[in-house]
Design an enzyme around this catalytic site. Structure first.
Site, PDB file in Angstrom:
ATOM      1  N   SER A  46       0.829  -1.221   0.000  1.00 50.10           N
ATOM      2  CA  SER A  46       0.000   0.000   0.000  1.00 50.10           C
ATOM      3  C   SER A  46       0.860   1.267   0.000  1.00 50.10           C
ATOM      4  CB  SER A  46      -0.983   0.001   1.175  1.00 50.10           C
ATOM      5  OG  SER A  46      -0.315   0.206   2.392  1.00 50.10           O
ATOM      6  N   ARG A 103      22.655 -14.130   0.078  1.00 47.74           N
ATOM      7  CA  ARG A 103      22.208 -12.735   0.119  1.00 47.74           C
ATOM      8  C   ARG A 103      22.987 -11.898  -0.895  1.00 47.74           C
ATOM      9  NH1 ARG A 103      21.647  -8.832   5.416  1.00 47.74           N
ATOM     10  NH2 ARG A 103      23.906  -8.779   5.458  1.00 47.74           N
ATOM     11  N   MET A 156      10.858  -6.953   3.540  1.00 54.19           N
ATOM     12  CA  MET A 156      11.093  -7.601   4.826  1.00 54.19           C
ATOM     13  C   MET A 156      12.505  -8.165   4.986  1.00 54.19           C
ATOM     14  SD  MET A 156       8.351  -6.922   6.313  1.00 54.19           S
ATOM     15  CE  MET A 156       8.382  -7.922   7.808  1.00 54.19           C
ATOM     16  N   ARG A 157      13.480  -7.546   4.341  1.00 52.12           N
ATOM     17  CA  ARG A 157      14.861  -8.013   4.490  1.00 52.12           C
ATOM     18  C   ARG A 157      15.781  -6.862   4.866  1.00 52.12           C
ATOM     19  NH1 ARG A 157      15.445 -12.988   2.675  1.00 52.12           N
ATOM     20  NH2 ARG A 157      13.683 -13.751   1.439  1.00 52.12           N
ATOM     21  N   LEU A 206      19.200  -4.988   4.467  1.00 49.33           N
ATOM     22  CA  LEU A 206      20.109  -4.855   3.327  1.00 49.33           C
ATOM     23  C   LEU A 206      21.557  -5.040   3.790  1.00 49.33           C
ATOM     24  CD1 LEU A 206      18.670  -1.753   1.425  1.00 49.33           C
ATOM     25  CD2 LEU A 206      17.847  -4.122   1.442  1.00 49.33           C
ATOM     26  N   ASN A 240      13.323   4.065   3.854  1.00 47.75           N
ATOM     27  CA  ASN A 240      12.404   3.030   4.363  1.00 47.75           C
ATOM     28  C   ASN A 240      11.331   3.726   5.182  1.00 47.75           C
ATOM     29  OD1 ASN A 240      11.450   0.383   5.069  1.00 47.75           O
ATOM     30  ND2 ASN A 240      12.379   0.665   7.094  1.00 47.75           N
ATOM     31  N   HIS A 258       8.693   3.050   8.480  1.00 44.31           N
ATOM     32  CA  HIS A 258       8.529   2.147   9.625  1.00 44.31           C
ATOM     33  C   HIS A 258       7.356   2.648  10.489  1.00 44.31           C
ATOM     34  CE1 HIS A 258       9.709  -0.750  12.664  1.00 44.31           C
ATOM     35  NE2 HIS A 258       9.505   0.200  13.559  1.00 44.31           N
ATOM     36  N   GLU A 277      22.925  -0.560   7.004  1.00 45.98           N
ATOM     37  CA  GLU A 277      22.839  -2.021   7.081  1.00 45.98           C
ATOM     38  C   GLU A 277      22.302  -2.516   8.422  1.00 45.98           C
ATOM     39  OE1 GLU A 277      25.501  -0.139   6.724  1.00 45.98           O
ATOM     40  OE2 GLU A 277      27.342  -1.182   7.271  1.00 45.98           O
ATOM     41  N   ASP A 335      16.300  -0.535  10.914  1.00 47.13           N
ATOM     42  CA  ASP A 335      15.535   0.679  11.221  1.00 47.13           C
ATOM     43  C   ASP A 335      16.389   1.734  11.934  1.00 47.13           C
ATOM     44  OD1 ASP A 335      13.264  -0.621  10.173  1.00 47.13           O
ATOM     45  OD2 ASP A 335      12.851  -1.553  12.099  1.00 47.13           O
TER      46      ASP A 335
HETATM   47  C1  GRF Z   1       4.025  -0.775   6.707  1.00 46.88           C
HETATM   48  O1  GRF Z   1       3.417  -0.664   7.973  1.00 46.88           O
HETATM   49  C2  GRF Z   1       5.454  -0.303   6.766  1.00 46.88           C
HETATM   50  O2  GRF Z   1       5.644   0.755   7.666  1.00 46.88           O
HETATM   51  C3  GRF Z   1       6.189  -1.520   7.253  1.00 46.88           C
HETATM   52  O3  GRF Z   1       5.556  -2.611   6.629  1.00 46.88           O
HETATM   53  C4  GRF Z   1       4.206  -2.241   6.305  1.00 46.88           C
HETATM   54  C5  GRF Z   1       4.058  -2.420   4.828  1.00 46.88           C
HETATM   55  O4  GRF Z   1       2.753  -2.183   4.382  1.00 46.88           O
HETATM   56  N1  GRF Z   1       7.598  -1.432   6.953  1.00 46.88           N
HETATM   57  P1  GRF Z   1       2.477  -2.038   2.834  1.00 46.88           P
HETATM   58  O5  GRF Z   1       3.051  -3.306   2.171  1.00 46.88           O
HETATM   59  O6  GRF Z   1       3.162  -0.805   2.345  1.00 46.88           O
HETATM   60  O7  GRF Z   1       0.979  -1.987   2.687  1.00 46.88           O
END
Ligand code: GRF
Length: 195
Positions: free
Chosen positions: A16, A68, A93-94, A96, A110, A112, A145, A148
């Site tokens: 999203s 990786r 979800m990785r 870097l 990114n 968060h 690296e 967050d």
């Molecule tokens: C979001 O809450 C973002 O902050 C986190 O993962 C979620 C991803 O949501 N890193 P989407 O795939 O962008 O809908």
């Protein structure tokens, strides 16, 4: 100097935030830009369909069965091939490695779902509820690296309400995420143009 900025967006799932960026680019809210490529490390990421529906090129770069370094080398190659200026992680979800971080030094963002440095890592909204904080939100930051951990570019606050669940809090934070990511990319572009 003002120039057309090419974005590459990395996703693993719903996408999203990626859609918010694609739409902002397409409707001119983020000016003089294009989304050159959306890469997913997962073949089944629903975001791939959302990107394709919006006319954006998509690519699956599968991590399975390789290191990786090999995985990231392919990602770097695909981004470079399209002359990507800015890489946006959007639910990617990785972590870097240094290779990817230094290939796009200070050009990876990114998003968060907490006010970093509070609650890095997974389940940030649950962490916020468990600690009883009264204000949470979202953060757009530069990527290094570590998890967050890079310099913060922009944050938006969200009040935690009595009776909030992970679902209700996450949904309100997500609305702010979509605004924050677009704002952050606009800010990034201004400083990029000024270089
Ligand atoms: C979001 O809450 C973002 O902050 C986190 O993962 C979620 C991803 O949501 N890193 P989407 O795939 O962008 O809908």
């Amino acid at each position: 100097m003002e120039r057309r900025m090419k974005l590459g967006i990395l996703i693993s799932g719903r996408g999203s935030n990626m859609v918010a960026l694609v739409e902002a680019v397409q409707n001119g809210d983020i000016p003089d830009s294009e989304v050159a490529l959306v890469i997913s490390d997962r073949r089944d990421a629903p975001g791939l369909v959302s990107a394709g529906d919006r006319g954006v090129e998509t690519l699956v770069v599968d991590r399975r069965g390789r290191s990786r370094e090999e995985h990231e080398a392919e990602i770097i190659g695909e981004l470079r091939k399209r002359r990507v200026d800015l890489v946006c992680l959007a639910g990617y979800m990785r972590l870097l490695s240094k290779d990817l971080v230094s290939a796009f030094e200070n050009r990876i963002l990114n998003i968060h779902p907490s006010l970093l440095p509070s609650f890095p890592g997974l389940n940030a909204q649950q962490q916020a509820l468990s600690h009883g904080v009264k204000v949470s939100g979202c953060t757009v930051h530069f990527v290094n690296e570590y998890m967050d951990a890079g310099a913060i570019l922009l944050q938006r606050q969200v009040k935690v309400l009595d009776g909030d669940t992970v679902e209700t809090l996450s949904a309100r934070i997500l609305e702010e995420e979509h605004i924050a990511y677009v704002e952050a990319v606009k800010e990034f572009k201004k400083s990029y143009d000024a270089r």
